[in-house]
Design a protein around this motif. Sequence first.
Motif, mmCIF file in Angstrom:
data_model
loop_
_atom_site.group_PDB
_atom_site.id
_atom_site.type_symbol
_atom_site.label_atom_id
_atom_site.label_comp_id
_atom_site.label_asym_id
_atom_site.label_seq_id
_atom_site.Cartn_x
_atom_site.Cartn_y
_atom_site.Cartn_z
ATOM 1 N N LEU A 1 -0.986 -3.688 -6.007
ATOM 2 C CA LEU A 1 0.188 -3.006 -5.465
ATOM 3 C C LEU A 1 -0.085 -1.522 -5.282
ATOM 4 O O LEU A 1 0.412 -0.915 -4.336
ATOM 5 N N GLN A 2 -0.908 -0.926 -6.178
ATOM 6 C CA GLN A 2 -1.234 0.488 -6.024
ATOM 7 C C GLN A 2 -2.052 0.710 -4.765
ATOM 8 O O GLN A 2 -1.913 1.747 -4.121
ATOM 9 N N GLY A 3 -2.871 -0.241 -4.389
ATOM 10 C CA GLY A 3 -3.669 -0.106 -3.175
ATOM 11 C C GLY A 3 -2.808 -0.113 -1.919
ATOM 12 O O GLY A 3 -3.251 0.318 -0.863
ATOM 13 N N LEU A 4 -1.580 -0.619 -2.017
ATOM 14 C CA LEU A 4 -0.681 -0.650 -0.866
ATOM 15 C C LEU A 4 0.137 0.630 -0.719
ATOM 16 O O LEU A 4 0.804 0.836 0.290
ATOM 17 N N LEU A 5 0.091 1.485 -1.730
ATOM 18 C CA LEU A 5 0.859 2.734 -1.690
ATOM 19 C C LEU A 5 0.232 3.714 -0.687
ATOM 20 O O LEU A 5 -0.984 3.734 -0.497
ATOM 21 N N PRO A 6 1.067 4.574 -0.083
ATOM 22 C CA PRO A 6 0.500 5.616 0.782
ATOM 23 C C PRO A 6 -0.250 6.658 -0.051
ATOM 24 O O PRO A 6 -0.091 6.747 -1.258
ATOM 25 N N THR A 12 1.113 8.611 -7.549
ATOM 26 C CA THR A 12 0.052 8.670 -8.552
ATOM 27 C C THR A 12 -0.459 7.270 -8.914
ATOM 28 O O THR A 12 0.281 6.297 -8.873
ATOM 29 N N ARG A 13 -1.727 7.248 -9.301
ATOM 30 C CA ARG A 13 -2.352 5.989 -9.707
ATOM 31 C C ARG A 13 -2.904 6.094 -11.129
ATOM 32 O O ARG A 13 -3.697 5.278 -11.557
ATOM 33 N N GLU A 14 -2.448 7.064 -11.866
ATOM 34 C CA GLU A 14 -2.934 7.297 -13.217
ATOM 35 C C GLU A 14 -2.372 6.243 -14.168
ATOM 36 O O GLU A 14 -1.191 5.895 -14.097
ATOM 37 N N ASP A 18 4.719 6.572 -14.849
ATOM 38 C CA ASP A 18 5.900 5.724 -14.650
ATOM 39 C C ASP A 18 5.722 4.786 -13.462
ATOM 40 O O ASP A 18 6.085 3.605 -13.531
ATOM 41 N N LEU A 19 5.181 5.280 -12.366
ATOM 42 C CA LEU A 19 4.983 4.445 -11.173
ATOM 43 C C LEU A 19 3.989 3.325 -11.456
ATOM 44 O O LEU A 19 4.208 2.175 -11.067
ATOM 45 N N THR A 20 2.924 3.632 -12.193
ATOM 46 C CA THR A 20 1.917 2.619 -12.529
ATOM 47 C C THR A 20 2.539 1.533 -13.411
ATOM 48 O O THR A 20 2.314 0.336 -13.189
ATOM 49 N N LEU A 21 3.332 1.929 -14.403
ATOM 50 C CA LEU A 21 3.989 0.953 -15.288
ATOM 51 C C LEU A 21 4.995 0.099 -14.515
ATOM 52 O O LEU A 21 5.114 -1.107 -14.749
ATOM 53 N N PHE A 22 5.729 0.730 -13.592
ATOM 54 C CA PHE A 22 6.691 0.006 -12.771
ATOM 55 C C PHE A 22 5.974 -1.032 -11.904
ATOM 56 O O PHE A 22 6.389 -2.202 -11.830
ATOM 57 N N LEU A 23 4.885 -0.610 -11.263
ATOM 58 C CA LEU A 23 4.124 -1.539 -10.415
ATOM 59 C C LEU A 23 3.478 -2.648 -11.247
ATOM 60 O O LEU A 23 3.377 -3.787 -10.795
#
Length: 185
Positions: A1-6, A12-14, A18-23
């Motif tokens: 899913l992170q690879g699909l982000l702009p 962030t991909r760290e 929060d975004l990484t945990l959500f994904l």
Amino acid sequence: LQGLLPRGRAWTREPGADLTLFLQAIADEFGRIDARATDLIRELDPRQASELLEDYERLLALPDECTGEATSITQRRNEIILKLTSQGAINRQFYIDLALNLGYTITIYEYREFRAGLSVAGDPVSNGDWVHVWRVNAPAAVGQFFSAGQNVAGDPLAVYSDGVLECVINKRKPAETIVLFAYGA
């Protein structure tokens, strides 16, 4: 899913962000759904089914009057497969195979008309309705014997039968035929 982000600083991909945990939570759910879809594909094959056994039995009206309650998952699967695959036939081999699936080794004798030139001395003289009769020779069945005090006048002295074998064959035999059962043959 992170690879699909702009691309960009907001995405962030760290690890631990929060975004990484959500994904990761979304990805875990997609993984669970994919695993259940794989389970469903396996369940569509009654030879491997476990969760859908009750649905197969309900749709096929199992257990029926011939088989009774199956005690193991393997027996239940075998009954489902037998009901799905055995539509009936009018040849000996079908009934021999059917009995073999139930655990019986049988032979079949078909009565035929006595005809000069075809029949030989010692052949039974069977004309008329006997051409619609056939006999299943099965291993010895457990006998039920007449017992004073339990049976009454008119009851047979001994009864040899196997209810499952007789029920299954009688249920699938051609309607115009009569099946006799001989045990211990």
